[in-house]
Design a protein around this motif. Structure first.
Motif, mmCIF file in Angstrom:
data_model
loop_
_atom_site.group_PDB
_atom_site.id
_atom_site.type_symbol
_atom_site.label_atom_id
_atom_site.label_comp_id
_atom_site.label_asym_id
_atom_site.label_seq_id
_atom_site.Cartn_x
_atom_site.Cartn_y
_atom_site.Cartn_z
ATOM 1 N N ARG A 54 16.506 12.340 -3.614
ATOM 2 C CA ARG A 54 15.166 12.294 -3.020
ATOM 3 C C ARG A 54 14.715 10.848 -2.864
ATOM 4 N N ILE B 262 11.042 8.764 -2.984
ATOM 5 C CA ILE B 262 9.619 8.829 -3.325
ATOM 6 C C ILE B 262 8.954 7.592 -2.738
ATOM 7 N N ARG C 157 5.705 5.157 -1.851
ATOM 8 C CA ARG C 157 4.405 4.756 -2.386
ATOM 9 C C ARG C 157 3.711 3.901 -1.333
#
Length: 93
Positions: free
Chosen positions: A54, A56, A58
């Motif tokens: 995955r 992620i 920000r």
């Protein structure tokens, strides 16, 4: 498939699925961009060929649509990429 991670001219982190480009010149800026293989010290190198589990993303606290950092999670660890001052920074975890 290759994942390209770079910092754009607006200092935003860009993540795209694509193949690496060839080296090129930018005569209007008097510079050249050389596309080369990453040296062993680059944190992504130890994960080449692994499954990417995955990503992620920000985003900037004030500009919510600008990705400034991303963590790429692999089966054996992760790599964090971020943009700061227009430069790309990478660290393995």
């Amino acid at each position: 498939m290759t994942v390209l991670v770079r910092v754009a001219s607006d200092w935003q982190l860009r993540i795209t699925l694509d193949e690496p480009e060839e080296s090129y010149t930018m005569p209007e800026l008097g510079s050249r961009v050389d596309v080369v293989l990453a040296p062993n010290g680059v944190p992504f190198v130890r994960h080449v060929g692994e499954r990417l589990v995955r990503v992620i993303e920000r985003f900037d606290a004030e500009a919510y649509d600008q990705c400034m950092e991303a963590e790429f999670v692999f089966d054996t660890g992760s790599v964090v990429a971020w943009s700061f001052g227009g430069d790309l920074h990478l660290v393995g975890r």
